[in-house]
Design an enzyme around this catalytic site. Structure first.
Site, mmCIF file in Angstrom:
data_model
loop_
_atom_site.group_PDB
_atom_site.id
_atom_site.type_symbol
_atom_site.label_atom_id
_atom_site.label_comp_id
_atom_site.label_asym_id
_atom_site.label_seq_id
_atom_site.Cartn_x
_atom_site.Cartn_y
_atom_site.Cartn_z
ATOM 1 N N HIS A 117 -7.018 -6.372 0.062
ATOM 2 C CA HIS A 117 -5.949 -5.416 0.301
ATOM 3 C C HIS A 117 -4.871 -5.995 1.218
ATOM 4 C CE1 HIS A 117 -4.282 -1.405 0.073
ATOM 5 N NE2 HIS A 117 -4.174 -1.359 1.389
ATOM 6 N N ASP A 153 -9.691 -6.341 -3.549
ATOM 7 C CA ASP A 153 -9.259 -5.093 -2.925
ATOM 8 C C ASP A 153 -10.219 -3.965 -3.302
ATOM 9 O OD1 ASP A 153 -7.948 -2.974 -1.796
ATOM 10 O OD2 ASP A 153 -6.017 -3.387 -2.717
ATOM 11 N N SER A 187 0.828 -1.202 0.000
ATOM 12 C CA SER A 187 0.000 0.000 0.000
ATOM 13 C C SER A 187 0.871 1.264 0.000
ATOM 14 C CB SER A 187 -0.959 -0.045 1.198
ATOM 15 O OG SER A 187 -1.957 0.930 1.100
#
Length: 429
Positions: A380, A352, A234
């Site tokens: 995610h 995600d 991320s």
């Protein structure tokens, strides 16, 4: 709920965060954990594991070389044109989710309005108006030879760096740290400032991208070996990209997990994270539930336990607000990413809801040497949801190296001039 309301009310009166993260008061290594003071009063927790290798293998320098020749042109209307001048190696690197490959010798995009562009209309050549030759605003030429080799756990010159994103901690990498340390790899995973057991300064400027990137630079310089592999998740992908730009000779490979597209960072003006800290604290149960809903493909007891055990999304409201508003990095645009020559594996969880798959696909198109792998059962937090699949995928990428075909045999004494073509193979699950 009443307790939460009273704490937030006191938070408003005192202008202090109600839940402040502080580091463990020790600098002695414990269970592989160390506390590093990157700046006076700024202490980061780092998990550093140097395994006891029963077999040590010295790196012999073997591997394949890839010619990285690329011309990046930016025009004044915002159009970006990428031309791979030597497409022999990069042709087979552009892997699609279905396993096919495509040639990306020329990539042309409009940076100003990609979504609202109208479909092209064919016009006869005789009716086409004469066009003026466009003058580029900026031109970047990349011409280098990159040597890529297999990175084994028995090699003492290899180090793996794991960098988490907003709201996480080094504990989200637990499965990966244990797996690769057992294989003999040296692993390093820091807690970002305000996360996990690192110190949490009560000033917003401590959580800007540049402040956190400088922390990661100092951690990298402290633990780096000759061949280093960066693994980011991320927001942590941005710090890996920053380090790959700063230290191209030391970064051997890189992994981007649900990192998003190659766009410059800019905080959103209309965001829930712009609310006052005390309001965010009142909304923290709702935010945690929303993260569970969007971050995991399933929302059962197992996923809730993973969040609790791995200390994910467990930061103070002040840190969360400062992290989101501090994501300003105008340099990290498509040109910045297109200049990278390090081999990159992109991993995306198909469920995600934070990062659309189109963003990672766009990233794979922009990068010079990139693989894209989609995991159907992940979201995610795919490295927590599918640890075996992610670990196997990463390990195969670490061991991968370009295959160089043998030289053809000479049938006569007449000199034969041969051109070596590097063929790249990577096996996915």
């Amino acid at each position: 709920m009443l307790t939460s309301f009273m704490e937030s009310f006191l938070c408003c009166l005192t202008s202090k965060s109600a839940n402040i993260v502080v580091p463990v008061e020790t600098s002695e290594p414990a269970d592989g954990h160390e506390f590093v003071e990157v700046k006076p009063g700024r202490v980061l927790r780092v998990r550093h594991i140097i395994p006891d290798r029963s077999v040590v293998e010295e790196y012999t320098g073997q591997g394949g070389s890839i010619s990285c020749k690329r011309k990046i042109t930016v025009y004044r209307n915002g159009q970006l044109f990428i031309e791979n001048l030597d497409d022999r190696a990069s042709t087979e690197l552009k892997n699609h989710p279905n396993g096919e490959t495509q040639s990306n010798s020329n990539v042309e995009v409009d940076l100003t309005d990609c979504d609202n562009s109208s479909p092209p209309v064919s016009i006869p050549e005789s009716q086409q108006p004469r066009r003026r030759r466009r003058k580029p605003k900026r031109t970047v030429v990349i011409d280098c030879e990159r040597k890529i080799s297999s990175c084994k756990g028995t090699h003492t010159d290899v180090a793996l760096f794991f960098i988490h994103g907003v709201g996480g901690s080094l504990d989200i990498w637990g499965s990966q740290l244990d797996f690769f340390s057992r294989l003999g790899y040296e692993v390093i995973a820091p807690d970002l400032a305000g996360h996990g057991a690192s110190s949490a300064p009560q000033i917003a400027a401590a959580y800007t991208f540049y402040a956190l990137a400088e922390d990661m630079r100092l951690i990298f310089k402290r633990y780096a070996r000759k061949r280093n592999i960066l693994i980011g998740h991320s927001y942590g992908v941005s710090f890996c990209t920053f380090l790959a730009h700063e230290y191209p000779e030391q970064i051997h490979k890189m992994v981007m997990i649900n990192g998003g597209g190659p766009t410059a960072l800019e905080p959103s003006l209309c965001s829930i994270f712009n609310l006052p800290t005390c309001v965010l604290y009142c909304l923290s149960p709702l935010l945690a539930w929303s993260f569970l809903k969007a971050g995991f493909a399933k929302q059962g007891t197992k996923e809730k336990q993973l969040l609790k055990q791995n200390n994910a999304f467990n930061v103070s409201s002040f840190v969360l607000r400062a992290m989101m508003s501090g994501q300003y990095w105008p340099e990290g645009d498509e040109i910045y990413h297109a200049e990278l020559t390090v081999p990159i594996l992109l991993v995306h969880g198909m469920h995600d809801k934070f990062v659309p798959v189109e963003e990672d696909q766009r990233m794979a198109e922009i990068l010079l040497l990139a693989f894209l792998k989609l995991l159907e059962d992940g979201s995610h937090m795919v490295m927590m949801e599918c640890p075996k699949a992610v670990n196997t995928l990463l390990h195969e990428f670490f061991l991968w190296e370009p295959a160089i075909p043998p030289l053809p045999k000479k049938e006569s004494k007449t000199p034969v001039h041969c051109t070596l073509t590097v063929t790249l193979h990577f096996l996915f699950l």
